[in-house]
Design a protein around this motif. Structure first.
Motif, PDB file in Angstrom:
ATOM      1  N   PRO A  73       0.814  -1.229   0.000  1.00 49.03           N
ATOM      2  CA  PRO A  73       0.000   0.000   0.000  1.00 49.03           C
ATOM      3  C   PRO A  73       0.841   1.271   0.000  1.00 49.03           C
ATOM      4  CG  PRO A  73      -0.097  -1.070   2.140  1.00 49.03           C
ATOM      5  CD  PRO A  73       0.553  -2.035   1.218  1.00 49.03           C
ATOM      6  N   VAL A  74       1.961   1.269   0.727  1.00 53.00           N
ATOM      7  CA  VAL A  74       2.796   2.473   0.769  1.00 53.00           C
ATOM      8  C   VAL A  74       3.401   2.738  -0.605  1.00 53.00           C
ATOM      9  CG1 VAL A  74       4.914   3.461   1.718  1.00 53.00           C
ATOM     10  CG2 VAL A  74       3.278   2.349   3.233  1.00 53.00           C
ATOM     11  N   THR A  75       3.916   1.707  -1.230  1.00 56.97           N
ATOM     12  CA  THR A  75       4.535   1.875  -2.548  1.00 56.97           C
ATOM     13  C   THR A  75       3.515   2.352  -3.580  1.00 56.97           C
ATOM     14  OG1 THR A  75       6.114   0.120  -2.044  1.00 56.97           O
ATOM     15  CG2 THR A  75       5.853   0.720  -4.341  1.00 56.97           C
ATOM     16  N   SER A  76       2.352   1.714  -3.615  1.00 56.45           N
ATOM     17  CA  SER A  76       1.346   2.103  -4.607  1.00 56.45           C
ATOM     18  C   SER A  76       0.837   3.522  -4.353  1.00 56.45           C
ATOM     19  CB  SER A  76       0.185   1.118  -4.584  1.00 56.45           C
ATOM     20  OG  SER A  76      -0.441   1.097  -3.308  1.00 56.45           O
ATOM     21  N   THR A  77       0.701   3.917  -3.083  1.00 56.44           N
ATOM     22  CA  THR A  77       0.238   5.273  -2.770  1.00 56.44           C
ATOM     23  C   THR A  77       1.253   6.310  -3.214  1.00 56.44           C
ATOM     24  OG1 THR A  77      -1.060   4.496  -0.881  1.00 56.44           O
ATOM     25  CG2 THR A  77      -0.468   6.829  -0.922  1.00 56.44           C
ATOM     26  N   LEU A  78       2.520   6.092  -2.896  1.00 59.11           N
ATOM     27  CA  LEU A  78       3.561   7.057  -3.267  1.00 59.11           C
ATOM     28  C   LEU A  78       3.730   7.134  -4.782  1.00 59.11           C
ATOM     29  CD1 LEU A  78       6.259   6.282  -0.534  1.00 59.11           C
ATOM     30  CD2 LEU A  78       4.633   8.182  -0.599  1.00 59.11           C
ATOM     31  N   GLU A  79       3.589   6.015  -5.464  1.00 62.49           N
ATOM     32  CA  GLU A  79       3.700   6.036  -6.927  1.00 62.49           C
ATOM     33  C   GLU A  79       2.514   6.759  -7.554  1.00 62.49           C
ATOM     34  OE1 GLU A  79       4.071   1.949  -7.929  1.00 62.49           O
ATOM     35  OE2 GLU A  79       6.249   1.892  -7.659  1.00 62.49           O
ATOM     36  N   SER A  80       1.323   6.551  -7.013  1.00 60.57           N
ATOM     37  CA  SER A  80       0.148   7.219  -7.572  1.00 60.57           C
ATOM     38  C   SER A  80       0.196   8.726  -7.336  1.00 60.57           C
ATOM     39  CB  SER A  80      -1.128   6.640  -6.956  1.00 60.57           C
ATOM     40  OG  SER A  80      -1.198   6.930  -5.568  1.00 60.57           O
ATOM     41  N   MET A  81       0.913   9.164  -6.288  1.00 59.26           N
ATOM     42  CA  MET A  81       1.052  10.595  -6.004  1.00 59.26           C
ATOM     43  C   MET A  81       2.304  11.179  -6.659  1.00 59.26           C
ATOM     44  SD  MET A  81      -0.068  10.571  -1.974  1.00 59.26           S
ATOM     45  CE  MET A  81      -0.171  12.378  -1.862  1.00 59.26           C
ATOM     46  N   HIS A  82       3.011  10.365  -7.476  1.00 57.04           N
ATOM     47  CA  HIS A  82       4.208  10.797  -8.212  1.00 57.04           C
ATOM     48  C   HIS A  82       5.309  11.275  -7.264  1.00 57.04           C
ATOM     49  CE1 HIS A  82       1.836  10.432 -11.855  1.00 57.04           C
ATOM     50  NE2 HIS A  82       0.916  11.218 -11.324  1.00 57.04           N
ATOM     51  N   ILE A  83       5.366  10.645  -6.086  1.00 55.27           N
ATOM     52  CA  ILE A  83       6.451  10.932  -5.148  1.00 55.27           C
ATOM     53  C   ILE A  83       7.547   9.891  -5.292  1.00 55.27           C
ATOM     54  CG2 ILE A  83       7.023  11.089  -2.685  1.00 55.27           C
ATOM     55  CD1 ILE A  83       4.218  12.136  -2.196  1.00 55.27           C
ATOM     56  N   LEU A  84       7.162   8.692  -5.660  1.00 53.60           N
ATOM     57  CA  LEU A  84       8.115   7.599  -5.852  1.00 53.60           C
ATOM     58  C   LEU A  84       8.023   7.151  -7.294  1.00 53.60           C
ATOM     59  CD1 LEU A  84      10.066   5.757  -4.182  1.00 53.60           C
ATOM     60  CD2 LEU A  84       8.174   4.132  -4.038  1.00 53.60           C
ATOM     61  N   TYR A  85       9.160   6.951  -7.925  1.00 55.01           N
ATOM     62  CA  TYR A  85       9.197   6.560  -9.329  1.00 55.01           C
ATOM     63  C   TYR A  85       9.905   5.228  -9.466  1.00 55.01           C
ATOM     64  CZ  TYR A  85       7.914  11.422 -10.166  1.00 55.01           C
ATOM     65  OH  TYR A  85       7.275  12.633 -10.173  1.00 55.01           O
TER      66      TYR A  85
END
Length: 745
Positions: A733-745
């Motif tokens: 959930p953390v990875t998918s949330t950060l990727e959807s918010m364009h914070i993690l690539y």
């Protein structure tokens, strides 16, 4: 004047009824003779299987008797020398395990091959029966039937035209003219159709089921013997305090583990082999039914010669209806009804299903769990104290020590084997094992060590702290290889490494090679220079956490330094199911999946259990994202144990709500991203990255830790002793949330 038609010759005339009767008798005699051969063959297969199962049960009982005597003797000798007694027992356990797994198991597996599906024993029997019928059909005439002028002939002509028209529409072309012999042979089943015969399919399923359950028995033996050995280690270890170990209790526990699994294995083997034995026992009668069917097919193919079939117009109507039913099935699909389904009834059924789905979606509210309400891993372990000791141990193993519980890793194990062979041939070999924490990187490394460690010099290291400079990398290599002489340059260090014996190097903690600050990648460049220069001399296996690997590959292109890569995240819910259900089966405890029953089906109870299990693992995979450690956490969270009935129940997991992650402050979200991107951070490293004071960094990281998103642990040797890493349970959930918010690539 009427035309004078010559009478057809005897060679061209249709076979008369007496000839067909003679043919039927001959066919019955051939079928009876073949059935006797099939009966003898199936009896031999049944006897072979019975002997194999009985021999294996005798071996298990023999091993149990010998171990029982060894434990009885150990109780008498324990007072003299506890450590020596435990060592003798461990030696006996190892000897029995070696005998069972290296001698008994291969012998049983070899015997199983005689009735294995790839030997095609059932298909061979069916082919014998078909071949005997085909041989009997050679006595029939091989010439085309002469035309007739009767009403029956007119009907046959019309039927033939209809069939030709249908074949033209389907693109099949014109069928060849047929003689009595060819019609009889065409009526017999082909090899392809025999391969789809229910008897063949049933045998394949039963044999595969027995093979899988036998494999579970061997896995259970290995695991129970391993745990018994570990129990005996307590008698050989130095007491932790003033209280000495309870010798009788430890011996009793180890004895129950070893003897109990051998007794259970014998009982399970009898029960698991019975369905296949029943199949072989009843095969003769079922083959006779199929033999009767073969004969009937031949006679039916020729029955129109004797006037036994209904009139041609009834045959035309039947053919048209069959063609229409086939067309309906192709267009509308098989609805499982007794008769044809109209478009009106079909649309009504589809509309009713759609309305039911909408009402179900609107009426059922999924259970929502808040992140902070989930228990910690420590609380989960405390909750499992009510579980049986062996079961709890099986699901809290940590990294695996060998391939015992490895599932969905066949391709990975092949990669390890190819890697080792390449290195033996003197080729460059360097493997990156990539995955988030808890996904099985260490387990795969352990598997490699157990499989190949004894074949050569194997060294195992770990990068425990962040490397920041060239000198830190050099010092680390000197420490690993016990190099005392100073090194003036990297090339000199390479020469000293190449002077060492060839071997295999396993390095964990590759995420500690870089820090996202100016000059923070120098250590990574130096490290991979040394790897590149020695990867023909050493077989390198290095583990990386997934996000740091992706980031370092983007910054430094590190994937080019590796000849092989293995990702460790499980790909789908089927692989998660295999990993957990393997442990469940080996435990020997029954398990039921709870939830709302599903309606309909030929076997409601079985369908309900299957649907509940499917739903459970679908939700489990969605929550864990393929991370095995997270899957084990949710598995234990959902389990409930009934000590009275000695069975487990898995409750409905439901949908776990993680949307509140988006409401975290931006600096907290960016802190999570950097912890993920580095595989872990100390407060000091966080301070350097974000250019803030140390107190601010501690405040941010401690807050995320209080939510359970981060885990804090001491990092020995670092000036900042506390290192924060992402809780593996929340990786998905953390990875998918950060990727959807364009914070993690």
């Amino acid at each position: 004047m009427p035309l004078n038609r010559p009478e057809p010759s005897a060679s061209l005339s249709r076979p008369q009824a007496p000839a067909l009767d003679t043919f039927a008798v001959t066919l019955d005699e051939a079928a009876a003779k073949t059935l006797e051969q099939c009966r003898a063959d199936s009896t031999v297969l049944l006897d072979t299987m019975t002997l194999a199962v009985d021999t294996l049960k005798e071996s298990l009982q023999k091993s149990r008797s010998q171990l029982a005597g060894s434990f009885a003797l150990a109780r008498e000798k324990a007072a003299e020398n506890v450590s020596e007694t435990a060592e003798r027992l461990q030696t006996e356990l190892d000897a029995q395990r070696f005998w069972l797994l290296k001698k008994v198991q291969p012998q049983f597996d070899q015997q199983m091959k005689s009735w294995a599906p790839d030997k095609k024993p059932v298909l061979g029997l069916l082919e014998k029966m078909a071949e005997s019928a085909r041989a009997a059909a050679t006595a029939l005439p091989d010439q085309q039937d002469p035309p007739e002028t009767s009403l029956e002939s007119a009907g046959q002509i019309l039927l033939g035209r209809l069939n030709r028209h249908l074949r033209d529409l389907s693109g099949l072309g014109e069928p060849p003219e047929s003689s009595p012999r060819s019609r009889a042979c065409q009526a017999l089943p082909s090899t392809e159709s025999l391969q789809r015969n229910p008897l063949v399919t049933e045998h394949v399923e039963l044999a595969a089921d027995l093979e899988a359950k036998a494999s579970d028995i061997w896995s259970s033996l290995r695991f129970h013997f391993q745990v018994a050995n570990e129990e005996l280690d307590l008698l050989r270890a130095e007491p932790a305090g003033d209280t000495p170990p309870d010798i009788d209790a430890i011996l009793h526990e180890a004895e129950q583990l070893a003897l109990g699994v051998l007794e259970a294995a014998a009982d399970q083997l009898s029960a698991q082999a019975q369905p296949l034995k029943d199949f072989w026992g009843g095969l003769c009668d079922r083959l006779q039914q199929h033999g009767t069917g073969f004969c009937q097919s031949l006679c039916d193919a020729l029955a129109d010669q004797r006037g036994d079939k209904p009139g041609p117009w009834l045959e035309i109507r039947k053919t048209i209806r069959q063609q229409g039913d086939e067309l309906r099935r192709r267009i509308l699909g098989n609805q499982g009804g007794e008769g044809p389904m109209s478009l009106r009834s079909l649309s009504k059924t589809m509309l009713g299903s759609l309305q039911g789905a909408i009402q179900t979606e609107a009426g059922q509210q999924e259970k929502l769990l808040r992140l902070t309400d989930l228990p910690s891993a420590v609380e989960i372990l405390k909750r499992t104290e009510t579980f049986p000791h062996l079961y709890r141990r099986m699901f809290t193993l940590g990294p695996l020590k060998n391939r015992e519980f490895m599932v969905a890793r066949d391709e990975n194990l092949k990669t390890l084997d190819n890697l080792y062979k390449r290195w033996e041939d003197g080729k460059a070999c360097c493997l990156a094992v990539i995955g988030p924490e808890g996904s099985g990187k260490t387990s795969l490394a352990n598997c490699f060590a157990s499989e190949y460690g004894a074949r050569g010099n194997l060294l195992r290291f770990e990068i425990k702290q962040r490397l920041r400079s060239e000198q830190e990398v050099v010092d680390l290599f000197r420490q690993w290889f016990a190099i005392e002489a100073p090194t003036d340059s990297l090339d000199a260090l390479v020469q000293q490494l190449l002077a060492r014996p060839r071997g295999m190097l396993m390095v964990e903690g590759g995420h500690n090679l870089a820090l996202r600050v100016v000059g923070g990648g120098r250590a990574a460049e130096v490290f991979f220079y040394l790897v590149l220069a020695t990867r023909r001399h050493f077989l390198w296996l290095i583990t990386f956490r997934k996000i740091p690997w992706t980031r370092m590959d983007y910054q430094f292109g590190i994937s080019r330094f590796f000849t092989h890569q293995i990702p460790t995240l499980l790909a789908d819910q089927q692989e998660i199911r295999q990993a957990l259900m393997l442990r469940q089966r080996i435990s020997g405890y029954p398990l039921a999946f709870l939830g709302e029953p599903a309606a309909g089906g030929d076997n409601p109870a079985a369908e309900d259990e299957k649907n509940r299990q499917e739903l459970f693992f679908r939700e489990l995979f969605a929550a864990s994202g393929g991370n095995l450690e997270a899957a084990l956490y949710y598995w234990l969270l959902c389990l409930d144990y009934d000590p009275g009935q000695k069975r487990f129940a898995a409750c409905h997991l439901g949908k776990i709500e993680f949307s509140f992650l988006r409401s975290l402050e931006r600096d907290q979200l960016f802190a999570l991203a950097e912890v993920l991107g580095h595989g872990g951070l100390t407060a000091g490293e966080h301070s350097e990255i974000f250019h803030c004071d140390l107190l601010h960094s501690r405040l941010r990281l401690d807050f995320l830790s209080s939510l359970g998103l981060l885990l804090a642990a001491a990092n020995g040797g670092d000036q900042e002793p506390i290192a924060y890493r992402l809780n593996p349970v929340y990786y998905a959930p953390v990875t998918s949330t950060l990727e959807s918010m364009h914070i993690l690539y």
